[in-house]
Design a protein around this motif. Structure first.
Motif, PDB file in Angstrom:
ATOM      1  N   ASP A 106      19.902 -21.347  20.489  1.00 51.51           N
ATOM      2  CA  ASP A 106      18.981 -21.905  19.498  1.00 51.51           C
ATOM      3  C   ASP A 106      17.653 -21.146  19.470  1.00 51.51           C
ATOM      4  O   ASP A 106      17.025 -21.028  18.408  1.00 51.51           O
ATOM      5  N   ILE A 107      17.221 -20.637  20.632  1.00 53.72           N
ATOM      6  CA  ILE A 107      15.903 -20.012  20.725  1.00 53.72           C
ATOM      7  C   ILE A 107      15.973 -18.506  20.524  1.00 53.72           C
ATOM      8  O   ILE A 107      15.095 -17.919  19.879  1.00 53.72           O
ATOM      9  N   ASP A 108      17.001 -17.880  21.066  1.00 53.17           N
ATOM     10  CA  ASP A 108      17.105 -16.421  21.020  1.00 53.17           C
ATOM     11  C   ASP A 108      17.585 -15.984  19.634  1.00 53.17           C
ATOM     12  O   ASP A 108      18.739 -15.604  19.443  1.00 53.17           O
ATOM     13  N   LYS A 109      16.690 -16.051  18.673  1.00 52.85           N
ATOM     14  CA  LYS A 109      16.991 -15.670  17.302  1.00 52.85           C
ATOM     15  C   LYS A 109      16.124 -14.478  16.908  1.00 52.85           C
ATOM     16  O   LYS A 109      14.969 -14.357  17.338  1.00 52.85           O
ATOM     17  N   ALA A 110      16.699 -13.604  16.103  1.00 49.97           N
ATOM     18  CA  ALA A 110      15.905 -12.498  15.558  1.00 49.97           C
ATOM     19  C   ALA A 110      14.847 -13.047  14.607  1.00 49.97           C
ATOM     20  O   ALA A 110      15.128 -13.928  13.793  1.00 49.97           O
ATOM     21  N   ARG A 111      13.648 -12.543  14.759  1.00 52.18           N
ATOM     22  CA  ARG A 111      12.571 -13.007  13.889  1.00 52.18           C
ATOM     23  C   ARG A 111      12.855 -12.610  12.438  1.00 52.18           C
ATOM     24  O   ARG A 111      13.269 -11.480  12.177  1.00 52.18           O
ATOM     25  N   PRO A 112      12.635 -13.511  11.509  1.00 53.99           N
ATOM     26  CA  PRO A 112      12.736 -13.095  10.094  1.00 53.99           C
ATOM     27  C   PRO A 112      11.719 -11.996   9.788  1.00 53.99           C
ATOM     28  O   PRO A 112      10.656 -11.912  10.409  1.00 53.99           O
ATOM     29  N   GLU A 113      12.074 -11.159   8.836  1.00 54.53           N
ATOM     30  CA  GLU A 113      11.201 -10.058   8.446  1.00 54.53           C
ATOM     31  C   GLU A 113      10.942 -10.116   6.950  1.00 54.53           C
ATOM     32  O   GLU A 113      11.797 -10.541   6.173  1.00 54.53           O
ATOM     33  N   VAL A 114       9.764  -9.655   6.585  1.00 51.35           N
ATOM     34  CA  VAL A 114       9.299  -9.740   5.197  1.00 51.35           C
ATOM     35  C   VAL A 114       8.728  -8.389   4.804  1.00 51.35           C
ATOM     36  O   VAL A 114       8.055  -7.720   5.603  1.00 51.35           O
ATOM     37  N   ILE A 115       9.012  -7.971   3.580  1.00 50.64           N
ATOM     38  CA  ILE A 115       8.342  -6.826   2.969  1.00 50.64           C
ATOM     39  C   ILE A 115       7.425  -7.364   1.881  1.00 50.64           C
ATOM     40  O   ILE A 115       7.863  -8.129   1.016  1.00 50.64           O
ATOM     41  N   VAL A 116       6.166  -6.976   1.933  1.00 51.28           N
ATOM     42  CA  VAL A 116       5.178  -7.408   0.944  1.00 51.28           C
ATOM     43  C   VAL A 116       4.772  -6.179   0.134  1.00 51.28           C
ATOM     44  O   VAL A 116       4.261  -5.201   0.685  1.00 51.28           O
ATOM     45  N   ASP A 117       5.041  -6.238  -1.159  1.00 57.07           N
ATOM     46  CA  ASP A 117       4.649  -5.168  -2.074  1.00 57.07           C
ATOM     47  C   ASP A 117       3.275  -5.521  -2.641  1.00 57.07           C
ATOM     48  O   ASP A 117       3.105  -6.563  -3.281  1.00 57.07           O
ATOM     49  N   ILE A 118       2.301  -4.661  -2.393  1.00 53.90           N
ATOM     50  CA  ILE A 118       0.908  -4.913  -2.788  1.00 53.90           C
ATOM     51  C   ILE A 118       0.510  -3.906  -3.859  1.00 53.90           C
ATOM     52  O   ILE A 118       0.677  -2.695  -3.668  1.00 53.90           O
ATOM     53  N   ALA A 119       0.010  -4.396  -4.974  1.00 57.07           N
ATOM     54  CA  ALA A 119      -0.474  -3.534  -6.048  1.00 57.07           C
ATOM     55  C   ALA A 119      -1.977  -3.747  -6.196  1.00 57.07           C
ATOM     56  O   ALA A 119      -2.433  -4.875  -6.405  1.00 57.07           O
ATOM     57  N   ILE A 120      -2.725  -2.672  -6.050  1.00 57.00           N
ATOM     58  CA  ILE A 120      -4.181  -2.694  -6.220  1.00 57.00           C
ATOM     59  C   ILE A 120      -4.494  -1.822  -7.436  1.00 57.00           C
ATOM     60  O   ILE A 120      -4.296  -0.607  -7.400  1.00 57.00           O
ATOM     61  N   MET A 121      -4.961  -2.444  -8.498  1.00 61.43           N
ATOM     62  CA  MET A 121      -5.196  -1.732  -9.756  1.00 61.43           C
ATOM     63  C   MET A 121      -6.670  -1.868 -10.134  1.00 61.43           C
ATOM     64  O   MET A 121      -7.180  -2.978 -10.264  1.00 61.43           O
ATOM     65  N   GLN A 122      -7.330  -0.739 -10.296  1.00 61.31           N
ATOM     66  CA  GLN A 122      -8.743  -0.711 -10.663  1.00 61.31           C
ATOM     67  C   GLN A 122      -8.912   0.213 -11.866  1.00 61.31           C
ATOM     68  O   GLN A 122      -8.456   1.352 -11.851  1.00 61.31           O
ATOM     69  N   VAL A 123      -9.564  -0.288 -12.901  1.00 62.78           N
ATOM     70  CA  VAL A 123      -9.832   0.469 -14.119  1.00 62.78           C
ATOM     71  C   VAL A 123     -11.340   0.465 -14.342  1.00 62.78           C
ATOM     72  O   VAL A 123     -11.960  -0.602 -14.384  1.00 62.78           O
ATOM     73  N   ARG A 124     -11.900   1.658 -14.501  1.00 55.70           N
ATOM     74  CA  ARG A 124     -13.352   1.798 -14.682  1.00 55.70           C
ATOM     75  C   ARG A 124     -13.618   2.678 -15.897  1.00 55.70           C
ATOM     76  O   ARG A 124     -12.972   3.715 -16.075  1.00 55.70           O
ATOM     77  N   ARG A 125     -14.595   2.237 -16.717  1.00 54.13           N
ATOM     78  CA  ARG A 125     -14.959   2.991 -17.913  1.00 54.13           C
ATOM     79  C   ARG A 125     -16.477   3.028 -18.022  1.00 54.13           C
ATOM     80  O   ARG A 125     -17.141   1.987 -17.970  1.00 54.13           O
ATOM     81  N   ASP A 126     -17.040   4.250 -18.198  1.00 54.61           N
ATOM     82  CA  ASP A 126     -18.478   4.460 -18.338  1.00 54.61           C
ATOM     83  C   ASP A 126     -18.759   5.072 -19.710  1.00 54.61           C
ATOM     84  O   ASP A 126     -18.148   6.087 -20.084  1.00 54.61           O
ATOM     85  N   LYS A 127     -19.686   4.452 -20.439  1.00 56.49           N
ATOM     86  CA  LYS A 127     -20.141   4.975 -21.728  1.00 56.49           C
ATOM     87  C   LYS A 127     -21.649   5.205 -21.649  1.00 56.49           C
ATOM     88  O   LYS A 127     -22.404   4.299 -21.282  1.00 56.49           O
ATOM     89  N   VAL A 128     -22.100   6.424 -22.011  1.00 60.73           N
ATOM     90  CA  VAL A 128     -23.517   6.780 -21.980  1.00 60.73           C
ATOM     91  C   VAL A 128     -23.872   7.409 -23.326  1.00 60.73           C
ATOM     92  O   VAL A 128     -23.196   8.338 -23.789  1.00 60.73           O
TER      93      VAL A 128
END
Length: 753
Positions: A274-296
């Motif tokens: 009951d105790i000697d179990k393989a730990r569950p594993e997770v893959i987390v897909d992370i998306a970091i999106m940054q958009v910057r616009r400068d007008k002069v």
């Protein structure tokens, strides 16, 4: 050269017409994969990437793209299989899990789901009269645990009085009645077997049990609990719950040696499993999106706002020496004797030049980072992408200053380094029902400038940070936070009052407008790659006796009736068939030995009055061969075969005109499941090209099937007028030995009016 071109033009034309040069290039496949990945169609993206990599294995970006989408394509098939299994379509679900495991063998979730589905299929077959698989050999300890009973639920007490008088020794009662456990409880004794037909009975005291009760020894090797603290937790649980005193952990081998009674050892095995179990594993897909616009925008004139006045004349000075006279000229200087004779020509005025500004700047920048983190349940995983920037934390020097002897007063500045960039800390937790909890700390920072503090330039760091705990469904897309920044700046420079006039401000001043738009979005998508494995035995409630003595109360279970090693399906004519050879279970389809050619040649079909031999050559056709329908109506076309032998799977490609027809459904026919075995159907449709990729297959180990029947039933909607055809272009039928069955194409003519 012209003669050579004239000689080669005809072979080149033949190659183009045959399609040799018309194959898709790796670049085209890569672009197709990028488009599919943008649409989150990871299966199509992986197929395009892997094909591009196979054609050009030296290109690293093709390999990287295929490896990146491999997991998501496998996870897509796992999700499809889970949905099909929830609908009761076990064979189709098993096919999806097998495809997922073939795409990504490291996806443990696909392997786990495949094993569970196979167990369900075997249980269904057993309930339907199919021969059960041979049980694995059990050790005596495991058998004792399997036979453990649950707590007793007493029947209603009879109102009739019960009188029991015991005048002789309890030995006589044991010999007479034989109800060992009941007698032991009533007489406060215990017993243990000596031989197969001899027991030893003694008073139920701690001293007697210690002297007479049987002891066994077993070493448990733990494959998932390797840390010393984990082993100590298991040892403490065995001592507290089972009251086993002889327990010794062996950290070097990740093992535990236990000595106790057979019942205690059996329960210790259950607790450890009951105790000697393989730990569950997770893959987390992370998306970091940054958009910057400068007008002069900078318009106007920069007029001079200052000037300088200087002397334009020069004076000469003569110096006499012993060898002669020296004359020196000093520009822009006058002496006191020249003040009375100064004129306007002796001064020079300098005015800076004016500048006209007509400037417009529009710049866009995108920052997209898509890291993936794989972490075990309850274990912290960190990802750092960026730089380590030094920050001054303090200075140590000579408080007196100056120079002491030959040693200068030195200042020692202390620095520490901080991580600047993308810093992610995730601690996942896997729950039942395919839910995932995430304890998350996400920090996106960058160096935006510097500032002088105490004579030391210190960096200015902009930071966006999120810390919280969330709970998501597997595959659920979660928007952590959208941060939008919009800055408008207006600056006017020029002559007072004149620079503010509506029209003249562009001649007597300049106006500068600057607009900054900055948006950043964080997205999380978690996936389970290894789920928790909890069996029925782990969740069972077991009767282990009393607080003074731990015993397993075993119940008698009916023996499994003997069944033949193989079972032959009976045809409607009650004719015997050649039994298939039983193969061991494996992860893929199990090969089945086909009947010998002589047996197939001798097989006959009984049609009542006469016996007719099966057709010699198999054939493929569309039924009906021609269809006439009106616009808006639906109709069905069946793909049938005749004279087929040992058919196991039926992959084929079917084409139609998408401008005239629309496919509404595709389903299995009656041929592959004629003997009661479920047939799995996997298909994919390209609505733009009018192509259907379909594959129906029998379950692993089921063998092939022979005869005539329907493989697929296609249902179409007539959407526009016209004459078209529905054609089976590439039939690739296979037998149980995975050999190709040669068949020609088949066509049905459709007329929509």
């Amino acid at each position: 050269m012209k003669r050579l071109l004239r000689t080669l033009w005809f072979p080149l034309l033949i190659l183009l017409m045959s399609g040799t040069l018309a194959a898709e290039s790796p670049r085209s496949l890569y672009n197709k994969g990028k488009q599919a990945e943008t649409k989150q169609d990871y299966v199509a993206a992986y197929e395009a990437y892997i094909e591009a990599y196979k054609q050009k294995p030296t290109e690293l970006k093709y390999r990287t793209a295929a490896q990146r989408t491999r997991f998501w394509a496998s996870a897509t098939h796992v999700n499809r299989g889970q949905a099909l299994r929830d609908q009761g379509k076990l064979a189709e679900a098993l096919s999806e899990f097998e495809i997922a495991q073939q795409i990504d063998p490291s996806n443990f979730a696909a392997d786990q789901e495949m094993k569970r589905t196979r167990a369900l299929v075997q249980a269904m077959e057993s309930s339907g009269g199919q021969p059960p698989p041979a049980p694995p050999p059990q050790s005596p300890i495991s058998k004792r645990l399997e036979e453990a009973a649950e707590p007793v639920d007493l029947a209603p007490v009879s109102p009739a009085p019960i009188t029991l008088e015991i005048a002789n020794d309890s030995k006589m009662v044991y010999e007479t009645i034989g109800a060992l456990d009941i007698l032991a409880f009533n007489s406060n004794t215990f017993w243990r077997p000596i031989t197969s037909n001899t027991i030893y009975v003694a008073a139920n005291t701690a001293q007697k049990r210690k002297e007479l009760e049987q002891s066994v020894l077993k070493t448990f090797y733990l494959s998932n609990l390797a840390a010393a603290t984990d082993l100590q937790d298991v040892v403490q649980a065995l001592r507290q719950i089972l009251e086993i005193q002889k327990v010794q952990p062996v950290n070097s081998q990740s093992a535990i040696i236990v000595r106790g009674t057979p019942d205690q050892i059996a329960l210790a095995e259950k607790i450890i499993n009951d105790i000697d179990k393989a730990r569950p594993e997770v893959i987390v897909d992370i998306a970091i999106m940054q958009v910057r616009r400068d007008k002069v925008r900078n318009l106007g004139a920069a007029l001079p706002t200052s000037g300088t006045i200087g002397l334009a004349g020069t004076t000469s000075t003569s110096t006499g020496t012993g060898t002669g006279t020296t004359s020196t000229t000093n520009p822009n200087t006058i002496n006191l004797n020249s003040l009375a004779n100064l004129k306007a020509t002796n001064f020079i005025v300098t005015i800076p030049s004016a500048t006209a500004n007509f400037l417009f700047t529009d710049s866009d920048s995108k920052l997209i980072q898509n890291p993936q983190i794989r972490a075990s349940d309850g274990q912290k995983a960190s990802l750092k992408i960026g730089d380590r920037v030094p920050i001054a934390t303090g200075s140590v020097g000579n408080p007196i200053g100056g120079t002491i002897g030959a040693v200068n007063s030195l200042v020692n500045t202390q620095f520490q380094y901080i991580d600047v960039g993308v810093n992610i800390d995730i601690t996942p937790r896997v729950y039942q029902g395919r839910e995932i909890g995430l304890k998350l700390s996400l920090d996106v920072s960058s160096v935006t400038g510097s500032s002088s503090i105490g004579g030391i330039n210190q960096p200015i760091i902009s930071q966006r940070k999120i810390e919280h705990d969330i709970r998501l469904k597997e595959g659920e897309v979660n928007l952590l936070g959208g941060i939008f920044e919009d800055t408008d700046t207006r600056t006017i420079q020029g002559l007072p009052w004149l620079a503010q006039l509506p029209f003249f401000k562009y001649f007597f001043g300049s106006e500068r407008k600057e607009r900054l738009e900055n948006e950043i979005v964080f997205v999380l998508i978690p996936r389970i790659v290894r789920g928790p494995e909890i069996s029925d035995l782990n969740q069972r409630t077991i009767d282990i006796g009393t607080a003074n003595a731990i015993d397993l109360r075993r119940v008698s279970r009916p023996a499994t009736p003997a069944t033949p090693a193989t079972q032959t399906p009976v045809t409607p004519s009650q004719q015997p068939q050649q039994p298939p050879v039983t193969q061991p279970q494996s992860l893929g389809p199990a090969p089945v030995t086909a009947p010998p050619p002589s047996a197939n040649a001798a097989a006959k079909l009984n049609t009542g009055a006469e016996t007719v031999a099966p057709p010699s050559a198999p054939g493929l056709r569309m039924d009906p061969p021609s269809v006439s329908q009106g616009v808006g109506s639906t109709f069905s076309i069946q793909v049938t075969v005749s004279g087929i032998s040992d058919l196991y799977s039926a992959p084929m490609q079917i084409s139609y005109d998408p401008k005239v027809l629309q496919l509404t459904s595709i389903s299995n026919g009656d041929l592959l499941s004629r003997d009661g075995q479920p047939a799995a159907l996997v298909h994919r449709e390209d609505t733009d090209a009018g192509l259907i990729q379909a594959n129906a297959s029998r379950p692993p180990g089921a063998g092939g099937i022979s005869g005539d029947g329907v493989i697929y039933t296609l249902t179409f909607l007539a959407k526009a007028k016209g004459d078209t055809q529905v054609t089976v272009q590439k039939p690739n039928l296979r037998n149980s030995q995975q050999q190709t069955i040669a068949l020609g194409s088949a066509t049905a003519v459709v007329s929509v009016k």
